[in-house]
Scaffold this motif. Structure first.
Motif, PDB file in Angstrom:
ATOM      1  N   LEU A  22       0.826  -1.204   0.000  1.00 36.84           N
ATOM      2  CA  LEU A  22       0.000   0.000   0.000  1.00 36.84           C
ATOM      3  C   LEU A  22       0.864   1.259   0.000  1.00 36.84           C
ATOM      4  O   LEU A  22       0.496   2.267  -0.608  1.00 36.84           O
ATOM      5  CB  LEU A  22      -0.937  -0.004   1.203  1.00 36.84           C
ATOM      6  N   SER A  23       2.002   1.199   0.660  1.00 37.60           N
ATOM      7  CA  SER A  23       2.919   2.343   0.639  1.00 37.60           C
ATOM      8  C   SER A  23       3.439   2.597  -0.769  1.00 37.60           C
ATOM      9  O   SER A  23       3.555   3.746  -1.217  1.00 37.60           O
ATOM     10  CB  SER A  23       4.098   2.089   1.588  1.00 37.60           C
ATOM     11  N   ARG A  24       3.760   1.522  -1.478  1.00 36.74           N
ATOM     12  CA  ARG A  24       4.264   1.653  -2.849  1.00 36.74           C
ATOM     13  C   ARG A  24       3.176   2.182  -3.784  1.00 36.74           C
ATOM     14  O   ARG A  24       3.471   2.913  -4.745  1.00 36.74           O
ATOM     15  CB  ARG A  24       4.758   0.301  -3.349  1.00 36.74           C
ATOM     16  N   ILE A  25       1.946   1.801  -3.549  1.00 37.55           N
ATOM     17  CA  ILE A  25       0.850   2.260  -4.398  1.00 37.55           C
ATOM     18  C   ILE A  25       0.717   3.779  -4.340  1.00 37.55           C
ATOM     19  O   ILE A  25       0.293   4.413  -5.316  1.00 37.55           O
ATOM     20  CB  ILE A  25      -0.467   1.557  -3.985  1.00 37.55           C
ATOM     21  N   ARG A  26       1.115   4.386  -3.242  1.00 44.68           N
ATOM     22  CA  ARG A  26       1.064   5.846  -3.139  1.00 44.68           C
ATOM     23  C   ARG A  26       1.987   6.531  -4.144  1.00 44.68           C
ATOM     24  O   ARG A  26       1.846   7.726  -4.405  1.00 44.68           O
ATOM     25  CB  ARG A  26       1.432   6.268  -1.715  1.00 44.68           C
ATOM     26  N   ASP A  27       2.921   5.772  -4.718  1.00 46.04           N
ATOM     27  CA  ASP A  27       3.841   6.349  -5.705  1.00 46.04           C
ATOM     28  C   ASP A  27       3.278   6.316  -7.120  1.00 46.04           C
ATOM     29  O   ASP A  27       3.916   6.820  -8.053  1.00 46.04           O
ATOM     30  CB  ASP A  27       5.174   5.595  -5.690  1.00 46.04           C
ATOM     31  N   TYR A  33      -7.765   7.042  -9.420  1.00 43.03           N
ATOM     32  CA  TYR A  33      -7.983   5.650  -9.050  1.00 43.03           C
ATOM     33  C   TYR A  33      -8.537   5.581  -7.634  1.00 43.03           C
ATOM     34  O   TYR A  33      -8.395   6.495  -6.829  1.00 43.03           O
ATOM     35  CB  TYR A  33      -6.685   4.842  -9.157  1.00 43.03           C
ATOM     36  N   GLU A  34      -9.190   4.473  -7.361  1.00 44.53           N
ATOM     37  CA  GLU A  34      -9.625   4.149  -6.007  1.00 44.53           C
ATOM     38  C   GLU A  34      -8.930   2.861  -5.591  1.00 44.53           C
ATOM     39  O   GLU A  34      -8.534   2.044  -6.432  1.00 44.53           O
ATOM     40  CB  GLU A  34     -11.142   3.968  -5.939  1.00 44.53           C
ATOM     41  N   LEU A  35      -8.800   2.690  -4.287  1.00 43.92           N
ATOM     42  CA  LEU A  35      -8.088   1.533  -3.745  1.00 43.92           C
ATOM     43  C   LEU A  35      -9.020   0.772  -2.817  1.00 43.92           C
ATOM     44  O   LEU A  35      -9.514   1.329  -1.828  1.00 43.92           O
ATOM     45  CB  LEU A  35      -6.833   2.004  -2.996  1.00 43.92           C
ATOM     46  N   PHE A  54      -3.730   3.892   6.256  1.00 46.44           N
ATOM     47  CA  PHE A  54      -4.081   4.120   4.857  1.00 46.44           C
ATOM     48  C   PHE A  54      -5.558   4.499   4.750  1.00 46.44           C
ATOM     49  O   PHE A  54      -6.384   3.731   4.218  1.00 46.44           O
ATOM     50  CB  PHE A  54      -3.777   2.873   4.017  1.00 46.44           C
ATOM     51  N   PRO A  55      -5.897   5.677   5.219  1.00 42.29           N
ATOM     52  CA  PRO A  55      -7.306   6.096   5.208  1.00 42.29           C
ATOM     53  C   PRO A  55      -7.872   6.249   3.799  1.00 42.29           C
ATOM     54  O   PRO A  55      -9.093   6.263   3.624  1.00 42.29           O
ATOM     55  CB  PRO A  55      -7.270   7.442   5.938  1.00 42.29           C
ATOM     56  N   GLU A  56      -7.001   6.347   2.797  1.00 43.17           N
ATOM     57  CA  GLU A  56      -7.486   6.473   1.417  1.00 43.17           C
ATOM     58  C   GLU A  56      -8.043   5.151   0.885  1.00 43.17           C
ATOM     59  O   GLU A  56      -8.738   5.133  -0.139  1.00 43.17           O
ATOM     60  CB  GLU A  56      -6.359   6.957   0.494  1.00 43.17           C
ATOM     61  N   ALA A  57      -7.724   4.050   1.545  1.00 45.18           N
ATOM     62  CA  ALA A  57      -8.188   2.738   1.099  1.00 45.18           C
ATOM     63  C   ALA A  57      -9.590   2.449   1.628  1.00 45.18           C
ATOM     64  O   ALA A  57      -9.918   2.773   2.771  1.00 45.18           O
ATOM     65  CB  ALA A  57      -7.226   1.652   1.566  1.00 45.18           C
ATOM     66  N   LYS A  58     -10.414   1.847   0.783  1.00 41.43           N
ATOM     67  CA  LYS A  58     -11.723   1.370   1.215  1.00 41.43           C
ATOM     68  C   LYS A  58     -11.552  -0.058   1.719  1.00 41.43           C
ATOM     69  O   LYS A  58     -11.293  -0.979   0.935  1.00 41.43           O
ATOM     70  CB  LYS A  58     -12.721   1.407   0.063  1.00 41.43           C
ATOM     71  N   ALA A  93       3.931  -0.933 -10.723  1.00 38.91           N
ATOM     72  CA  ALA A  93       4.964   0.096 -10.823  1.00 38.91           C
ATOM     73  C   ALA A  93       4.310   1.461 -11.014  1.00 38.91           C
ATOM     74  O   ALA A  93       3.131   1.571 -11.360  1.00 38.91           O
ATOM     75  CB  ALA A  93       5.895  -0.217 -11.994  1.00 38.91           C
ATOM     76  N   SER A  94       5.067   2.509 -10.772  1.00 41.26           N
ATOM     77  CA  SER A  94       4.496   3.852 -10.733  1.00 41.26           C
ATOM     78  C   SER A  94       3.808   4.243 -12.043  1.00 41.26           C
ATOM     79  O   SER A  94       2.800   4.948 -12.032  1.00 41.26           O
ATOM     80  CB  SER A  94       5.585   4.873 -10.393  1.00 41.26           C
ATOM     81  N   ARG A  95       4.319   3.797 -13.186  1.00 43.05           N
ATOM     82  CA  ARG A  95       3.739   4.172 -14.477  1.00 43.05           C
ATOM     83  C   ARG A  95       2.807   3.104 -15.044  1.00 43.05           C
ATOM     84  O   ARG A  95       2.254   3.279 -16.133  1.00 43.05           O
ATOM     85  CB  ARG A  95       4.856   4.443 -15.490  1.00 43.05           C
ATOM     86  N   ALA A  96       2.641   2.000 -14.347  1.00 43.54           N
ATOM     87  CA  ALA A  96       1.933   0.859 -14.918  1.00 43.54           C
ATOM     88  C   ALA A  96       0.491   1.188 -15.287  1.00 43.54           C
ATOM     89  O   ALA A  96       0.011   0.809 -16.355  1.00 43.54           O
ATOM     90  CB  ALA A  96       1.974  -0.319 -13.940  1.00 43.54           C
ATOM     91  N   ILE A  97      -0.207   1.886 -14.412  1.00 45.88           N
ATOM     92  CA  ILE A  97      -1.633   2.102 -14.657  1.00 45.88           C
ATOM     93  C   ILE A  97      -1.859   3.073 -15.808  1.00 45.88           C
ATOM     94  O   ILE A  97      -2.753   2.866 -16.648  1.00 45.88           O
ATOM     95  CB  ILE A  97      -2.328   2.578 -13.370  1.00 45.88           C
ATOM     96  N   SER A  98      -1.078   4.122 -15.893  1.00 45.43           N
ATOM     97  CA  SER A  98      -1.244   5.057 -17.012  1.00 45.43           C
ATOM     98  C   SER A  98      -0.978   4.359 -18.340  1.00 45.43           C
ATOM     99  O   SER A  98      -1.687   4.587 -19.336  1.00 45.43           O
ATOM    100  CB  SER A  98      -0.320   6.268 -16.843  1.00 45.43           C
ATOM    101  N   ARG A  99       0.025   3.497 -18.371  1.00 44.94           N
ATOM    102  CA  ARG A  99       0.313   2.752 -19.586  1.00 44.94           C
ATOM    103  C   ARG A  99      -0.811   1.765 -19.896  1.00 44.94           C
ATOM    104  O   ARG A  99      -1.197   1.572 -21.060  1.00 44.94           O
ATOM    105  CB  ARG A  99       1.645   2.021 -19.452  1.00 44.94           C
ATOM    106  N   MET A 100      -1.317   1.124 -18.865  1.00 43.47           N
ATOM    107  CA  MET A 100      -2.421   0.178 -19.045  1.00 43.47           C
ATOM    108  C   MET A 100      -3.635   0.867 -19.659  1.00 43.47           C
ATOM    109  O   MET A 100      -4.251   0.353 -20.602  1.00 43.47           O
ATOM    110  CB  MET A 100      -2.794  -0.438 -17.698  1.00 43.47           C
TER     111      MET A 100
END
Length: 298
Positions: A22-27, A33-35, A54-58, A93-100
């Protein structure tokens, strides 16, 4: 406006790994996005840690461990156009979702983006490689390959997943990705792998396998075949699986394979109404590693 992405993690009693993921996802550079964290009844303080740190996580709390069925609860509550599925010890990885998202937006028949799931323990080397492949668009040619995907890092169109049915809850563990891959291909969509879309996964240096892995892989192999194969191929492959169970039992001096086989037949009623044979070319071309399922005690 960027399409919304829902990252869905399933966890169970791995608090430290969940915290790191979850810490890495912040990068992640993609902002829309939602978590969702689905906890399978952890007793090690995972739920309390997620809520506090991680209050941002549901956080979705399951009362007890229901296996991969809990993923489906997260998928159903997700709001994103695209789902990103991860384990409790993996992260994009940090750029994975934008590329996806770029891949999905470019090709409406692309149903699944299979991430290149790399060993987290080689993180620094892989991150340097990822930087070098920033402009890559390498994928396996779907006209030549009918592939599945690694559930530790994958993107799926949410409405497609809902249409074909989420993970098979009767499986509990393992082979769920293969089952969904059959249905996604059969629905006329593609699964493509991209080397420049990376996820990191903590492949353990030690073998985590216990009776659970050979049991569920073996039992679910029968169910995978019975649910998805045309009748002729299903009968032939069932015979092959039975032979492998007996052979592996004597070769590896364990009864786990036979128990899995007998339970597959004994509990066959859980498949009632779930069989839908896919097109023959999918069975012919989608590699199901049946031999690997019988190697746990070699």
């Amino acid at each position: 406006m960027n399409p919304k992405v829902s990252i869905v993690m399933l966890c169970w009693n791995r608090k430290d790994d969940v915290r790191e993921s979850l810490s890495r996802i912040r990068d992640i550079e993609y902002r829309d996005y939602e978590l969702l964290v689905v906890d399978n009844g952890s007793t090690d303080g995972t739920q309390e840690m997620v809520e506090a740190d991680f209050p941002e996580a549901k956080l979705i709390r399951m009362s007890h461990n229901v296996g991969i069925e809990a993923y489906n609860v997260g998928f159903e509550k997700a709001l994103g156009e695209y789902l990103v599925i991860i384990d409790d010890d993996s992260f994009p990885a940090s750029r994975a979702i934008s590329r996806m998202v770029e891949k999905f937006e470019r090709d409406p028949k692309l149903g699944v983006v299979a991430f290149d799931v790399r060993n987290f323990f080689h993180y620094d080397d892989i991150k340097n490689l990822e930087e070098k492949t920033e402009d890559s668009n390498r994928s396996a040619d779907s006209d030549k390959y009918v592939m599945s995907y690694n559930g530790a890092g994958v993107g799926i169109r949410r409405e497609l997943f809902r249409q074909v049915g989420y993970y098979p809850e009767e499986f509990f563990l393992y082979n769920n990705e293969l089952d969904s891959a059959f249905r996604i291909w059969d629905a006329g969509y593609k699964i493509e792998f991209y080397a420049d879309i990376v996820a990191y996964h903590k492949y353990s240096p030690k073998n985590r396998a216990s009776w659970r892995a050979p049991y569920f892989y073996t039992r679910n192999a029968f169910w995978l075949v019975w649910k998805n194969y045309p009748i002729g191929e299903a009968l032939t492959t069932t015979g092959q699986l039975m032979y492998r169970c007996f052979y592996a039992t004597f070769e590896q001096r364990t009864n786990v394979y036979l128990k899995a086989m007998f339970d597959a037949f004994r509990k066959i009623n859980v498949l009632s109404g779930k069989r839908k044979a896919v097109q023959p070319y999918i069975v012919e071309n989608l590699r199901v590693p049946l031999d690997v399922f019988f190697t746990f005690y070699r």
